[in-house]
Design an enzyme around this catalytic site. Structure first.
Site, PDB file in Angstrom:
ATOM      1  N   GLY A   1       0.876  -1.328   0.020  1.00  0.00           N
ATOM      2  CA  GLY A   1      -0.058   0.056  -0.003  1.00  0.00           C
ATOM      3  C   GLY A   1       0.743   1.319   0.092  1.00  0.00           C
TER       4      GLY A   1
ATOM      5  NE  ARG B   1      -2.242  -4.107  -1.552  1.00  0.00           N
ATOM      6  CZ  ARG B   1      -1.825  -3.742  -0.194  1.00  0.00           C
ATOM      7  NH1 ARG B   1      -0.764  -4.510   0.214  1.00  0.00           N
ATOM      8  NH2 ARG B   1      -2.282  -2.569   0.102  1.00  0.00           N
TER       9      ARG B   1
ATOM     10  CG  ASP C   1       3.298  -7.028   7.350  1.00  0.00           C
ATOM     11  OD1 ASP C   1       2.665  -6.491   6.258  1.00  0.00           O
ATOM     12  OD2 ASP C   1       2.428  -7.440   8.099  1.00  0.00           O
TER      13      ASP C   1
ATOM     14  CB  THR D   1       2.783   0.509   6.315  1.00  0.00           C
ATOM     15  OG1 THR D   1       1.391   0.204   6.774  1.00  0.00           O
ATOM     16  CG2 THR D   1       3.879   0.143   7.449  1.00  0.00           C
TER      17      THR D   1
ATOM     18  CG  ASP E   1      -2.203  -0.158   8.611  1.00  0.00           C
ATOM     19  OD1 ASP E   1      -3.039   0.772   8.281  1.00  0.00           O
ATOM     20  OD2 ASP E   1      -2.298  -1.353   8.002  1.00  0.00           O
TER      21      ASP E   1
ATOM     22  CG  ASP F   1       0.982  -2.912  10.621  1.00  0.00           C
ATOM     23  OD1 ASP F   1       2.031  -2.179  10.188  1.00  0.00           O
ATOM     24  OD2 ASP F   1       0.318  -3.792  10.317  1.00  0.00           O
TER      25      ASP F   1
ATOM     26  NE  ARG G   1      -4.208  -4.924   6.029  1.00  0.00           N
ATOM     27  CZ  ARG G   1      -3.628  -4.972   5.082  1.00  0.00           C
ATOM     28  NH1 ARG G   1      -3.994  -5.226   3.970  1.00  0.00           N
ATOM     29  NH2 ARG G   1      -2.228  -4.410   5.291  1.00  0.00           N
TER      30      ARG G   1
HETATM   31  P1  ATP Z   1       0.967  -2.635   3.782  1.00  0.00           P
HETATM   32  O1  ATP Z   1       1.332  -2.681   5.101  1.00  0.00           O
HETATM   33  O2  ATP Z   1       0.724  -1.138   3.186  1.00  0.00           O
HETATM   34  O3  ATP Z   1      -0.165  -3.525   3.142  1.00  0.00           O
HETATM   35  P2  ATP Z   1       2.676  -4.704   2.539  1.00  0.00           P
HETATM   36  O4  ATP Z   1       4.073  -4.310   2.236  1.00  0.00           O
HETATM   37  O5  ATP Z   1       2.663  -5.385   3.905  1.00  0.00           O
HETATM   38  O6  ATP Z   1       2.149  -3.082   2.827  1.00  0.00           O
HETATM   39  P3  ATP Z   1       1.577  -6.651   0.859  1.00  0.00           P
HETATM   40  O7  ATP Z   1       0.754  -6.493  -0.060  1.00  0.00           O
HETATM   41  O8  ATP Z   1       1.388  -7.437   2.081  1.00  0.00           O
HETATM   42  O9  ATP Z   1       1.978  -5.070   1.261  1.00  0.00           O
HETATM   43  O10 ATP Z   1       3.018  -7.107   0.275  1.00  0.00           O
HETATM   44  C1  ATP Z   1       3.607  -6.491  -0.732  1.00  0.00           C
HETATM   45  C2  ATP Z   1       4.236  -7.489  -1.495  1.00  0.00           C
HETATM   46  O11 ATP Z   1       5.155  -8.338  -0.964  1.00  0.00           O
HETATM   47  C3  ATP Z   1       2.952  -8.596  -2.142  1.00  0.00           C
HETATM   48  O12 ATP Z   1       2.388  -8.092  -3.129  1.00  0.00           O
HETATM   49  C4  ATP Z   1       4.185  -9.527  -2.682  1.00  0.00           C
HETATM   50  O13 ATP Z   1       4.369  -9.253  -4.041  1.00  0.00           O
HETATM   51  C5  ATP Z   1       5.284  -9.456  -1.766  1.00  0.00           C
HETATM   52  N1  ATP Z   1       5.135 -10.459  -0.475  1.00  0.00           N
HETATM   53  C6  ATP Z   1       4.243 -10.406   0.383  1.00  0.00           C
HETATM   54  N2  ATP Z   1       4.360 -11.849   1.087  1.00  0.00           N
HETATM   55  C7  ATP Z   1       5.334 -12.467   0.484  1.00  0.00           C
HETATM   56  C8  ATP Z   1       5.823 -13.993   0.560  1.00  0.00           C
HETATM   57  N3  ATP Z   1       5.480 -14.538   1.496  1.00  0.00           N
HETATM   58  N4  ATP Z   1       6.679 -14.332  -0.482  1.00  0.00           N
HETATM   59  C9  ATP Z   1       6.945 -13.491  -1.422  1.00  0.00           C
HETATM   60  N5  ATP Z   1       6.642 -12.097  -1.603  1.00  0.00           N
HETATM   61  C10 ATP Z   1       5.770 -11.792  -0.770  1.00  0.00           C
END
Ligand code: ATP
Length: 323
Positions: free
Chosen positions: A11, A72, A103, A126, A128, A130, A172
């Site tokens: 995000g 994503r 994360d 992020t 959040d 978190d 969330r």
């Molecule tokens: P936000 O907290 O704003 O949602 P985020 O970094 O947690 O940000 P995610 O969509 O959870 O957002 O993760 C970003 C990208 O990281 C995912 O779209 C995916 O490409 C990659 N990713 C997440 N988990 C995994 C995993 N277990 N293995 C490989 N790639 C991953």
């Protein structure tokens, strides 16, 4: 290390641009070649990678969103996808990366390092807040201020019509935005996933206020609240308080956008420079953070898995100050 790359993923959050700028300018200052990867891991897989200069990041510090775009990527969650990403980086000779995200982004970077050995330093971006290993994440302060501005506006109309408003804010799994915007907005009650607040508690708090001649009330609810989202909680309250005019507002994506606050620009700049300098100094598989005003590096797994609990004093304060 001569060639490094930067990308944003997950995000978007206000302040990501300030962070990109700091990474790029920091890299150039230290005589590294710096590449931008568009659309996060998706762009890495496609090879949407370009060389950046100091000028590439002119006039972006004040802008919300991310000039590198974000995505994503489902494909990066597969071994084949990650292999394609590695081949694209190899073609350009990229030896290290700064990943700006949450994360999920750090989880992907950590798996990628284990498989292909490309060191990555994460910058926590992020709204959040978190992530463990930093007091604040990039975008959180702006999101709180955006939510607060909305709460203030809703308070005006709630007061004019003697209404109860349930306002849902993002979060969330965590109530950081809810608690801060609730305190700042003078909410009668804040519902967060970290604590249990039953519908009966909501009703009794609202009734206490009316007994003291309060005419309007604001309840701030984090989207991950266990009792349900704002619509669901308001529905249950309405069933028992038919005489009151209850309304629901979900703030949604408005909280992600907008001009980053001063605090977010400064935080993002410090974290961006800290990330690139950490990478140069051999840091890998870590997230940069600021704890008690000091730059720290925290192992990705700890940053992702360890809890960063809400300050219980804040929760207590809402209850005291809303009497
Ligand atoms: P936000 O907290 O704003 O949602 P985020 O970094 O947690 O940000 P995610 O969509 O959870 O957002 O993760 C970003 C990208 O990281 C995912 O779209 C995916 O490409 C990659 N990713 C997440 N988990 C995994 C995993 N277990 N293995 C490989 N790639 C991953």
């Amino acid at each position: 290390m001569k060639k490094v790359a930067v990308f944003t993923s997950g995000g978007d959050a206000p302040g990501m641009n300030a962070c990109i700028r700091a990474v790029v300018r920091g890299a150039i200052y230290h005589e590294l070649e710096i590449y931008g990867i568009r659309y996060g891991y998706d762009g890495m897989i496609r090879g949407d990678i370009f060389k950046m200069s100091s000028n590439s990041v002119c006039n972006i510090i004040q802008k919300g969103g991310t000039m590198l775009k974000s995505a994503r990527s489902m494909e990066f969650k597969t071994k084949e996808g990650r292999k394609k990403a590695f081949e694209q980086l190899q073609k350009l000779g990229i030896e290290g990366m700064v990943a700006i995200g949450g994360d999920g982004t750090f989880t992907g970077a950590s798996i990628f390092y284990e498989e292909f050995g490309i060191p990555t330093v994460g910058a926590p971006g992020t709204i959040d807040n978190d992530l463990y290993g930093t007091d604040f994440t990039i975008g959180f302060d702006t999101a709180v201020n955006t939510a607060l501005e909305a709460i203030d506006k809703i308070r005006d109309t709630a007061d004019s019509h003697d209404r109860v408003f349930f306002i849902e804010v993002m979060g969330r799994d965590s109530g950081y935005i809810a608690i801060q915007s609730g305190i700042g907005g003078g909410a009668e009650l804040v519902m967060v996933p970290e604590t249990l607040t039953s519908v009966d508690d909501v009703i009794s708090t609202l009734k206490q206020g009316w007994d003291k001649d309060k005419t309007s009330s604001i309840v701030v609810i984090a989207e991950g609240e266990k009792e349900g989202n704002a619509l669901e909680v308001a529905g249950q309250v309405r069933a028992q308080l038919k005489e009151k005019d209850l309304r629901v507002t979900t703030l949604g994506h408005i909280q992600r956008g907008g001009t980053p606050s001063a605090a977010d620009r400064i935080l993002a700049s410090r974290l961006g420079l800290g990330a690139i300098e950490g990478l140069m100094n051999g840091q890998k598989n870590v997230a940069v953070g600021i704890v008690d005003d000091k730059l720290v590096y925290t192992n990705f797994m700890d940053a992702i898995k360890k809890e960063k609990p809400l300050n219980p004093d804040l929760i207590r304060m809402v209850n005291i100050l809303s009497i």
